[in-house]
Motif scaffolding. Structure first.
Motif, mmCIF file in Angstrom:
data_model
loop_
_atom_site.group_PDB
_atom_site.id
_atom_site.type_symbol
_atom_site.label_atom_id
_atom_site.label_comp_id
_atom_site.label_asym_id
_atom_site.label_seq_id
_atom_site.Cartn_x
_atom_site.Cartn_y
_atom_site.Cartn_z
ATOM 1 N N VAL A 6 0.829 -1.211 0.118
ATOM 2 C CA VAL A 6 -0.162 -0.113 0.124
ATOM 3 C C VAL A 6 0.990 1.196 0.097
ATOM 4 C CG1 VAL A 6 -2.077 1.059 1.048
ATOM 5 C CG2 VAL A 6 -1.506 -1.277 1.269
ATOM 6 N N HIS A 7 0.521 2.381 -0.913
ATOM 7 C CA HIS A 7 1.230 3.369 -1.096
ATOM 8 C C HIS A 7 0.293 4.628 -0.918
ATOM 9 C CE1 HIS A 7 4.672 0.974 -2.378
ATOM 10 N NE2 HIS A 7 3.772 0.077 -2.960
ATOM 11 N N GLU A 8 1.130 5.687 -0.238
ATOM 12 C CA GLU A 8 0.453 6.995 -0.213
ATOM 13 C C GLU A 8 1.063 8.022 -1.156
ATOM 14 O OE1 GLU A 8 -1.582 9.071 3.500
ATOM 15 O OE2 GLU A 8 0.887 8.785 3.543
ATOM 16 N N PRO A 9 0.367 8.826 -1.777
ATOM 17 C CA PRO A 9 1.064 10.097 -2.638
ATOM 18 C C PRO A 9 1.789 11.082 -1.777
ATOM 19 C CG PRO A 9 -1.351 10.327 -2.415
ATOM 20 C CD PRO A 9 -0.920 8.902 -1.888
ATOM 21 N N PRO A 10 2.510 11.757 -2.489
ATOM 22 C CA PRO A 10 3.643 12.590 -1.641
ATOM 23 C C PRO A 10 2.659 13.774 -0.908
ATOM 24 C CG PRO A 10 4.019 12.864 -4.215
ATOM 25 C CD PRO A 10 2.944 11.610 -3.745
ATOM 26 N N ASP A 11 1.677 14.181 -1.710
ATOM 27 C CA ASP A 11 1.004 15.307 -0.855
ATOM 28 C C ASP A 11 -0.470 14.778 -0.687
ATOM 29 O OD1 ASP A 11 0.252 14.772 -3.444
ATOM 30 O OD2 ASP A 11 0.139 17.013 -3.980
ATOM 31 N N ARG A 16 -8.898 11.861 6.515
ATOM 32 C CA ARG A 16 -8.556 10.601 6.182
ATOM 33 C C ARG A 16 -9.491 9.961 5.138
ATOM 34 N NH1 ARG A 16 -10.972 7.503 11.662
ATOM 35 N NH2 ARG A 16 -13.236 7.930 10.955
ATOM 36 N N ALA A 17 -10.526 10.479 4.679
ATOM 37 C CA ALA A 17 -11.382 9.655 3.685
ATOM 38 C C ALA A 17 -10.636 10.231 2.400
ATOM 39 C CB ALA A 17 -12.519 10.280 3.603
ATOM 40 N N ASP A 18 -10.020 11.272 2.514
ATOM 41 C CA ASP A 18 -9.485 11.837 0.959
ATOM 42 C C ASP A 18 -8.065 10.817 0.934
ATOM 43 O OD1 ASP A 18 -11.445 13.714 0.452
ATOM 44 O OD2 ASP A 18 -10.348 15.274 1.353
ATOM 45 N N ARG A 19 -7.334 10.835 1.736
ATOM 46 C CA ARG A 19 -6.167 10.152 1.794
ATOM 47 C C ARG A 19 -6.267 8.519 1.499
ATOM 48 N NH1 ARG A 19 -3.133 10.540 7.032
ATOM 49 N NH2 ARG A 19 -1.572 9.330 6.095
ATOM 50 N N GLY A 20 -7.500 8.168 2.069
ATOM 51 C CA GLY A 20 -7.942 6.717 1.837
ATOM 52 C C GLY A 20 -8.264 6.347 0.286
ATOM 53 N N VAL A 21 -8.883 7.242 -0.299
ATOM 54 C CA VAL A 21 -9.054 7.282 -1.627
ATOM 55 C C VAL A 21 -7.848 7.380 -2.769
ATOM 56 C CG1 VAL A 21 -10.201 8.541 -3.791
ATOM 57 C CG2 VAL A 21 -11.471 8.306 -1.605
ATOM 58 N N GLU A 22 -6.783 8.140 -2.278
ATOM 59 C CA GLU A 22 -5.708 8.094 -2.985
ATOM 60 C C GLU A 22 -4.619 7.177 -2.914
ATOM 61 O OE1 GLU A 22 -4.345 11.985 -1.603
ATOM 62 O OE2 GLU A 22 -5.692 13.172 -2.890
ATOM 63 N N LEU A 23 -4.749 6.261 -2.058
ATOM 64 C CA LEU A 23 -3.726 4.923 -1.701
ATOM 65 C C LEU A 23 -3.861 4.286 -2.898
ATOM 66 C CD1 LEU A 23 -4.606 4.105 1.850
ATOM 67 C CD2 LEU A 23 -2.721 5.425 1.109
#
Length: 162
Positions: A6-11, A16-23
Motif C-alpha cells: 500500500v502506497h500513499e502519494p507525496p501530498d 482521512r477519507a481523501d487520503r484513503g481514496v488516494e492510496l
C-alpha cells in the motif's frame, strides 16, 4: 492468498477519507500479461517509460543477437527468458516508480482478494488517522465533495491521475 503493498502519494489530503481514496494497492506476484507481451503489461500498469525502454532494449538486443549470428530459435529463447523475468518483476518496477515519484509505502497486506486486502488494511489504518471536526460531529456526508474519477496513469507526463 494474494499480497499487496500500500502506497500513499507525496501530498496526501488532510481528511482521512481523501487520503484513503488516494492510496495505491500494488499486487505482488507474477503477471501473465507482462510475460506474454511486456509493452502491454507495462502500459496496463501505467509504466509508459518502461514501455519505451523495452522497445529500445529489444531492438538493441535483437541487433546484437543477429550480429552474433544466433538463429531465430535462440533469439526467441532469449526473449522468452527476458519476458518471463519481467513478468515476475513488474510489481517491483511499479513500486520503484512510485518511490521515485515521492510515494511512501504504508504497509503490506494479504488476503484472498483485493476487497479483503483493502478491508484488512483500512481496519488497521483508519483508527490511527486524525478525524476532522465536521466528520466527528457526524456531518461528513454533507461537507465532503464528490470524489473525482481517476483516469489515465500517474506516470503519464500529460496530467495526473486524479
Amino acid at each position: 492468498m494474494v499480497t499487496y503493498t500500500v502506497h500513499e502519494p507525496p501530498d496526501p489530503g488532510s481528511d482521512r477519507a481523501d487520503r484513503g481514496v488516494e492510496l495505491e494497492f500494488v499486487k505482488d506476484g507474477f503477471s501473465w500479461l507482462t510475460a506474454i507481451c511486456p509493452p502491454i503489461g507495462f502500459l496496463a500498469n501505467g509504466l509508459w517509460l518502461f514501455t519505451l525502454a523495452y522497445f529500445v532494449g529489444a531492438a538493441a538486443l535483437g541487433w546484437v543477437l543477429s550480429t552474433l549470428k544466433l538463429g531465430p530459435q535462440m533469439t526467441g529463447v532469449v526473449f522468452l527468458i527476458i519476458n518471463i523475468y519481467l513478468g515476475f518483476e513488474i510489481s517491483t518496477l511499479k513500486r520503484w516508480m512510485l518511490e521515485q515519484t515521492g510515494w511512501q509505502a504504508l504497509g503490506v497486506v494479504t488476503g484472498k482478494s483485493i476487497a479483503e486486502c483493502e478491508r484488512r488494511f483500512f481496519e488497521s489504518w483508519l483508527p490511527t488517522q486524525p478525524i476532522i471536526a465536521g466528520e466527528a460531529a457526524g456531518q461528513s456526508g454533507s461537507s465532503v465533495p464528490p470524489v473525482p474519477v481517476r483516469r489515465g496513469s500517474r506516470f503519464w507526463p500529460f496530467g495526473t491521475r486524479r
